[in-house]
Design a protein around this motif. Sequence first.
Motif, PDB file in Angstrom:
ATOM      1  N   ALA A 245       0.791  -1.283  -0.036  1.00  0.00           N
ATOM      2  CA  ALA A 245      -0.054   0.108   0.158  1.00  0.00           C
ATOM      3  C   ALA A 245       0.751   1.325   0.051  1.00  0.00           C
ATOM      4  O   ALA A 245       0.290   2.297  -0.108  1.00  0.00           O
ATOM      5  N   SER A 246       2.046   1.180   0.281  1.00  0.00           N
ATOM      6  CA  SER A 246       2.881   2.324   0.549  1.00  0.00           C
ATOM      7  C   SER A 246       3.919   2.446  -0.816  1.00  0.00           C
ATOM      8  O   SER A 246       3.744   1.549  -1.579  1.00  0.00           O
ATOM      9  N   GLY A 247       4.806   3.333  -0.671  1.00  0.00           N
ATOM     10  CA  GLY A 247       5.745   3.380  -1.810  1.00  0.00           C
ATOM     11  C   GLY A 247       5.255   4.689  -2.679  1.00  0.00           C
ATOM     12  O   GLY A 247       4.049   5.056  -2.956  1.00  0.00           O
ATOM     13  N   PRO A 248       6.130   5.150  -3.632  1.00  0.00           N
ATOM     14  CA  PRO A 248       5.795   6.307  -4.340  1.00  0.00           C
ATOM     15  C   PRO A 248       5.074   6.051  -5.644  1.00  0.00           C
ATOM     16  O   PRO A 248       5.030   4.835  -6.026  1.00  0.00           O
ATOM     17  N   THR A 249       4.045   6.532  -6.071  1.00  0.00           N
ATOM     18  CA  THR A 249       3.289   6.556  -7.228  1.00  0.00           C
ATOM     19  C   THR A 249       4.152   7.168  -8.561  1.00  0.00           C
ATOM     20  O   THR A 249       5.253   7.617  -8.354  1.00  0.00           O
ATOM     21  N   GLY A 254       7.383  11.179 -11.104  1.00  0.00           N
ATOM     22  CA  GLY A 254       7.416  12.000 -12.391  1.00  0.00           C
ATOM     23  C   GLY A 254       7.370  13.361 -12.008  1.00  0.00           C
ATOM     24  O   GLY A 254       8.283  14.336 -12.617  1.00  0.00           O
ATOM     25  N   ALA A 255       6.789  14.036 -10.989  1.00  0.00           N
ATOM     26  CA  ALA A 255       6.776  15.265 -10.561  1.00  0.00           C
ATOM     27  C   ALA A 255       8.094  15.563 -10.158  1.00  0.00           C
ATOM     28  O   ALA A 255       8.596  16.888 -10.262  1.00  0.00           O
ATOM     29  N   PHE A 256       8.700  14.678  -9.359  1.00  0.00           N
ATOM     30  CA  PHE A 256      10.201  14.974  -8.852  1.00  0.00           C
ATOM     31  C   PHE A 256      11.143  15.012  -9.953  1.00  0.00           C
ATOM     32  O   PHE A 256      12.049  15.891  -9.776  1.00  0.00           O
ATOM     33  N   SER A 257      11.287  13.995 -10.794  1.00  0.00           N
ATOM     34  CA  SER A 257      12.207  14.188 -12.205  1.00  0.00           C
ATOM     35  C   SER A 257      11.874  15.096 -13.033  1.00  0.00           C
ATOM     36  O   SER A 257      12.792  15.124 -13.995  1.00  0.00           O
ATOM     37  N   GLY A 258      10.580  15.588 -13.176  1.00  0.00           N
ATOM     38  CA  GLY A 258      10.269  16.292 -14.193  1.00  0.00           C
ATOM     39  C   GLY A 258      10.171  15.953 -15.489  1.00  0.00           C
ATOM     40  O   GLY A 258      10.245  16.383 -16.499  1.00  0.00           O
ATOM     41  N   GLY A 259       9.585  14.562 -15.561  1.00  0.00           N
ATOM     42  CA  GLY A 259       9.167  13.911 -16.737  1.00  0.00           C
ATOM     43  C   GLY A 259       8.435  12.571 -16.555  1.00  0.00           C
ATOM     44  O   GLY A 259       7.885  12.690 -15.252  1.00  0.00           O
ATOM     45  N   GLN A 260       8.354  11.770 -17.554  1.00  0.00           N
ATOM     46  CA  GLN A 260       7.466  10.508 -17.552  1.00  0.00           C
ATOM     47  C   GLN A 260       8.065   9.734 -16.379  1.00  0.00           C
ATOM     48  O   GLN A 260       9.164   9.318 -16.411  1.00  0.00           O
ATOM     49  N   ALA A 261       7.317   8.960 -15.578  1.00  0.00           N
ATOM     50  CA  ALA A 261       7.954   7.864 -14.830  1.00  0.00           C
ATOM     51  C   ALA A 261       6.554   6.918 -14.626  1.00  0.00           C
ATOM     52  O   ALA A 261       5.496   6.721 -15.128  1.00  0.00           O
ATOM     53  N   LYS A 262       7.210   5.590 -14.275  1.00  0.00           N
ATOM     54  CA  LYS A 262       6.063   4.284 -14.094  1.00  0.00           C
ATOM     55  C   LYS A 262       5.848   4.103 -12.689  1.00  0.00           C
ATOM     56  O   LYS A 262       6.621   4.536 -11.847  1.00  0.00           O
ATOM     57  N   ALA A 263       4.837   3.450 -12.544  1.00  0.00           N
ATOM     58  CA  ALA A 263       4.496   3.066 -10.947  1.00  0.00           C
ATOM     59  C   ALA A 263       5.235   1.613 -10.788  1.00  0.00           C
ATOM     60  O   ALA A 263       5.184   0.727 -11.431  1.00  0.00           O
ATOM     61  N   LEU A 322      15.609   5.082 -10.144  1.00  0.00           N
ATOM     62  CA  LEU A 322      15.221   4.301 -11.406  1.00  0.00           C
ATOM     63  C   LEU A 322      13.750   4.989 -12.285  1.00  0.00           C
ATOM     64  O   LEU A 322      13.384   4.116 -13.075  1.00  0.00           O
ATOM     65  N   HIS A 323      13.404   6.003 -11.636  1.00  0.00           N
ATOM     66  CA  HIS A 323      12.301   6.381 -12.296  1.00  0.00           C
ATOM     67  C   HIS A 323      11.171   5.555 -12.124  1.00  0.00           C
ATOM     68  O   HIS A 323      10.082   5.545 -13.296  1.00  0.00           O
ATOM     69  N   GLY A 324      10.781   4.671 -11.256  1.00  0.00           N
ATOM     70  CA  GLY A 324       9.790   3.919 -11.127  1.00  0.00           C
ATOM     71  C   GLY A 324       9.860   2.477 -12.178  1.00  0.00           C
ATOM     72  O   GLY A 324       8.878   1.616 -12.183  1.00  0.00           O
ATOM     73  N   ASP A 325      10.777   2.539 -12.928  1.00  0.00           N
ATOM     74  CA  ASP A 325      10.954   1.447 -13.902  1.00  0.00           C
ATOM     75  C   ASP A 325      11.696   0.299 -13.231  1.00  0.00           C
ATOM     76  O   ASP A 325      12.555  -0.351 -13.689  1.00  0.00           O
TER      77      ASP A 325
END
Length: 561
Positions: A245-249, A254-263, A322-325
Amino acid sequence: MEHLLRTDMSRPRPSSDPASFWDSFSATGLLVGVLFFAVSLTPSLIPRPYLIQGAISGFSLAAGYAIGVFLRWLWSFFELPDASPRRQRTLKIVAGLVCGAAVAVFLWQTAGWQNTVRNIMGLEPIESAEPLKLGLIAASVFVVLVFLARLFRLTFHFLSRMLERLVTRPIARAIGGLAAIALFWSVADGLIFKFALRAADSSFQTLDAYIDAEVPPPSDPTKTGSAASLVNWDELGRQGRQFIASGPTAAEIGAFSGGQAKAPVRVYVGLNSAETARERAKLALEELKRAGGFERKSLIVVVPTGTGWIDPAALDTVEYLLHGDVASIAVQYSYLTSWLSLLVEPGYGADAANALFDEVYGYWRTLPKDSRPRLYLHGLSLGAMNSQGSVDLFDVVSDPFQGALWSGPPFPSGLWQSVTADRDPASPAWLPRYRDSSIIRFTNQQNALDVPGARWGAMRIVYLQYASDPVTFFDPHSFYREPQWMEAPRGPDVSPALSWFPVVTGLQLLADMALATTSPMGYGHVYAPEHYIDAWMAVVDPPAVTPEDVTRLKTHFKGKF
């Protein structure tokens, strides 16, 4: 055995006479005991409250007393000259006065010694170590231990006298001693190792089964525990549900890195999800496939701590890097705390870690090398030890995984012990340098992973450890010899006032292990996200992450956990 436990070498005493009760104690034993008591007040790795300090000091006093009694027995055994009864009485009075003065002086300095540790860890200094309460607790512990020792002696004498009617005296004493040990051990085993541990087991099991209404099952079908999942939400356990249930979305990353990110993909299988460790590992692998974990660029095989907990400071940070990837997979093997799990089920965590690695690595090897995810291992504390034991580096040399981050490895960890023992002699035990640093490197609060002249190989393994972590640096040999990590130069988070004393230092470090997670973050056994970030940067070598990004990420996580 009779002579070892005897506190008076000459005459019986009526216990109702206070003076005779005082005479029942050995002057030599009290002198050595008070010396041990005094040095037990000196600092070790973790700040100690007066309650714990009192218990340590009581055990130290009893241990010193036993050693003093033994030395006194050796003196009598070799028939060396002895003082007259009157002089012995005088010596006891003098010893009592000296002991009282020494106790007062050392108790007065206790707060200052504790503050040397607290200052290093950024804690507020204490004005008093509660010397009166501390002394009363130590005295109570000492009296209880002496009572148990004397009860053992009486039991031994009683059994020996009964047996002397049937066999010779030496044989009766040998059998009586063994019988007394067996009797006391069976009582301790029944009261402590069965009743107490069963109570702890029941309480931890209840806590693990507790379902927090504020943590509902996920609606996202890709998540473990959802309606589409192969794993039931109720069977994940408390720590597993919290992990899922926790962890970043994706939006937060994406808001932090300023680009697209994956869950990030997180897969967790609880202790109640299947009957055996192998079945849980197979279930976890199938769930990982279903959730698309092998479609990510990176995959982390995580071994939890004894309770099933996974440190969010470790996983959240690498998911940002790793930008969520990235996907992570874990299987619960216990719901007890790590030290209880080590005591009750020492091999169970290893079985679960072995099964999970075998399943994941076996399937990962079948995938095309140019499209499969990069494979990493991670574990904290007991999880680090079991993760290390799950893989034989010689078995994977033909197709190696990419790296591992093991934080706070417990002192029995086999690979960690071997690497530390074989370190460059010029490097300290708390920050070893291993061979050419191409495979294994160590770091702590001060990033030490950029080794001059060293180049990483195909596999990158990093140990994150603090010099003030007693879970890592407890050493059973410290009872009779100084640990190498205490030699100069010392770790930056170790008090300069810490000194080694036989027996006492071992007792202090044992207590430190129980207090290891009470230290501030970044010390002891509580690992900080900024240090995880440095370690993960070296292990996963994320593309397009600049030093400025690392600084911003450390700021982002500062004070979050």
